[in-house]
Scaffold this motif. Sequence first.
Motif, PDB file in Angstrom:
ATOM      1  N   THR A 170       0.829  -1.208   0.000  1.00  8.96           N
ATOM      2  CA  THR A 170       0.000   0.000   0.000  1.00  8.96           C
ATOM      3  C   THR A 170       0.865   1.261   0.000  1.00  8.96           C
ATOM      4  O   THR A 170       0.547   2.230   0.674  1.00  8.96           O
ATOM      5  N   CYS A 171       1.978   1.231  -0.750  1.00 10.08           N
ATOM      6  CA  CYS A 171       2.912   2.364  -0.707  1.00 10.08           C
ATOM      7  C   CYS A 171       2.515   3.495  -1.653  1.00 10.08           C
ATOM      8  O   CYS A 171       2.999   4.608  -1.506  1.00 10.08           O
ATOM      9  N   LEU A 172       1.683   3.206  -2.637  1.00 12.51           N
ATOM     10  CA  LEU A 172       1.530   4.149  -3.754  1.00 12.51           C
ATOM     11  C   LEU A 172       0.438   5.182  -3.525  1.00 12.51           C
ATOM     12  O   LEU A 172      -0.535   4.937  -2.812  1.00 12.51           O
ATOM     13  N   GLY A 173       0.659   6.363  -4.165  1.00 10.48           N
ATOM     14  CA  GLY A 173      -0.292   7.453  -4.034  1.00 10.48           C
ATOM     15  C   GLY A 173      -0.633   8.067  -5.377  1.00 10.48           C
ATOM     16  O   GLY A 173      -0.939   7.357  -6.343  1.00 10.48           O
ATOM     17  N   ALA A 174      -0.524   9.381  -5.457  1.00 12.83           N
ATOM     18  CA  ALA A 174      -0.940  10.109  -6.659  1.00 12.83           C
ATOM     19  C   ALA A 174      -0.022   9.789  -7.848  1.00 12.83           C
ATOM     20  O   ALA A 174       1.158   9.506  -7.663  1.00 12.83           O
ATOM     21  N   PRO A 175      -0.554   9.865  -9.071  1.00 10.34           N
ATOM     22  CA  PRO A 175       0.263   9.619 -10.263  1.00 10.34           C
ATOM     23  C   PRO A 175       1.418  10.615 -10.359  1.00 10.34           C
ATOM     24  O   PRO A 175       1.305  11.769  -9.921  1.00 10.34           O
ATOM     25  N   SER A 176       2.531  10.162 -10.929  1.00 16.29           N
ATOM     26  CA  SER A 176       3.721  11.010 -11.028  1.00 16.29           C
ATOM     27  C   SER A 176       4.593  10.541 -12.188  1.00 16.29           C
ATOM     28  O   SER A 176       4.614   9.353 -12.515  1.00 16.29           O
ATOM     29  N   ASP A 177       5.319  11.519 -12.781  1.00 13.67           N
ATOM     30  CA  ASP A 177       6.278  11.196 -13.836  1.00 13.67           C
ATOM     31  C   ASP A 177       7.710  11.226 -13.317  1.00 13.67           C
ATOM     32  O   ASP A 177       8.657  11.108 -14.100  1.00 13.67           O
ATOM     33  N   ALA A 186       9.094   7.233  -9.425  1.00 14.31           N
ATOM     34  CA  ALA A 186       7.704   6.791  -9.319  1.00 14.31           C
ATOM     35  C   ALA A 186       7.601   5.345  -9.809  1.00 14.31           C
ATOM     36  O   ALA A 186       8.337   4.923 -10.706  1.00 14.31           O
ATOM     37  N   VAL A 187       6.698   4.595  -9.210  1.00 19.20           N
ATOM     38  CA  VAL A 187       6.540   3.182  -9.563  1.00 19.20           C
ATOM     39  C   VAL A 187       5.073   2.886  -9.851  1.00 19.20           C
ATOM     40  O   VAL A 187       4.173   3.569  -9.357  1.00 19.20           O
ATOM     41  N   SER A 223       2.481   5.202 -13.345  1.00 17.51           N
ATOM     42  CA  SER A 223       3.471   5.301 -12.261  1.00 17.51           C
ATOM     43  C   SER A 223       2.984   6.296 -11.210  1.00 17.51           C
ATOM     44  O   SER A 223       2.320   7.294 -11.535  1.00 17.51           O
ATOM     45  N   ARG A 224       3.333   6.018  -9.958  1.00 16.49           N
ATOM     46  CA  ARG A 224       2.798   6.804  -8.841  1.00 16.49           C
ATOM     47  C   ARG A 224       3.874   7.113  -7.802  1.00 16.49           C
ATOM     48  O   ARG A 224       4.875   6.409  -7.714  1.00 16.49           O
ATOM     49  N   HIS A 225       3.613   8.173  -7.019  1.00 21.27           N
ATOM     50  CA  HIS A 225       4.494   8.503  -5.904  1.00 21.27           C
ATOM     51  C   HIS A 225       4.476   7.358  -4.883  1.00 21.27           C
ATOM     52  O   HIS A 225       3.383   6.939  -4.462  1.00 21.27           O
ATOM     53  N   PRO A 226       5.641   6.890  -4.430  1.00 20.14           N
ATOM     54  CA  PRO A 226       5.654   5.953  -3.292  1.00 20.14           C
ATOM     55  C   PRO A 226       5.481   6.750  -2.004  1.00 20.14           C
ATOM     56  O   PRO A 226       6.423   6.914  -1.208  1.00 20.14           O
TER      57      PRO A 226
END
Lengths: 236, 156
Positions: A125-132, A136-137, A145-148
């Motif tokens: 459950t590490c991931l959050g908002a989308p990110s480039d 980001a994973v 891909s998302r912010h950890p």
Amino acid sequence: MEFTLLGSVAVAVVLMYGVLRFEGGRTNAADCTRDVWDALITAAVIGVAVGRLASMIQAGTNPISHPGDILIVRAGVDTVAASVAAVTTYVVLTRSDPWWLADAGAPAALAGLAGWHGGCAVRDTCLGAPSDLPWAVAQAGSTISRHPVEVYAALLLGIAAVLFVWWKRHRPRPGVIAAISVAAAATARWITEPLRPGLGDDLSTWYAGATVLAAAFGAWITFARRSRDATPAEAD
Amino acid sequence: MAIAVLASLSFAACSGAASPPGDIDPLEPTDPAAIEALLSETDRPTVLNVWASWCAPCRSEAPLLRQASAEFTDSVLFIGVDVRDTQDGARSFIAEFDLNGFAHLFDQDGSVPASLGGFGVPLTFFFAPGGDLVHLHSGVIDERTMALQIDELLRR
């Protein structure tokens, strides 16, 4: 599964105990480790229980008619109620020497929080908002891909814990470390909360308020009491 | 303090009964073929939650489902599938948690989750438009996971 929560708890407990053991005889008195440990664990358990009860009541579930639901903490724990209950419990348990014992447990509590957030790897459950951003994973089977974000929180809190252990070697006034630790925990949450996925209420205002209050309290302990302690000649 | 806590619990107990079970229509029976057809025909992402009135963890996640279905009512299709239950139990559960904001179907033998690859209750399936399974969450779902998986569906 529910058991993954226990993995996060285990990481948190190990880190908290490790910091307390490290500090014993160095930045804390050697014989206080057990007392601080007991107070921290009790505060954490009561905090989670009160947070769960608050969450159930807000959702319209009666804890008296459904006591078993209290144990299903994954269904929701009210963060604000849990934080207030945990801090209050710790203050009550350490009332014999509140300032000193608050400082004694503060870095360990931050390390425990860091472990809880870092335990996202166990719960997936590490991931959050989308990110480039390069680090980001994406979750398995996804191209987004998302912010950890939970790793960010773990790093912020872990760095704060290390800094405060170091700061304690310089003997700051009693209560300063504890107050600034509360501000640091609230700040870490305030920074990362907008990056977390969620439904409904945005709690950022609460965290911002807690940051300001705790920081102001720490400043008051540091400066106002210092002025009061100064002799009239020095004050002039 | 004690009076305030007791008052809060009383209010919580009162607020639990949103609408009487008598106002809830009996649930329509379903089977794997009907669910497959339903999923393939919808042009919206779908969250399919498998629950039962006798399942304590289902009680705990029910308020979250109500909140999520209300927040994404225009963009995501929510479906509840009640398994191995009675009609009376199902209607009481829906009434207690005010879950009549989305459709619920009745799966007497639990064949629907089994056909989708799930085991036990509660289960939450996340489907892309057209019926492709994107994610299966087993056990009680939390707010973060629900929000993240819905975000994944909406960004596809």
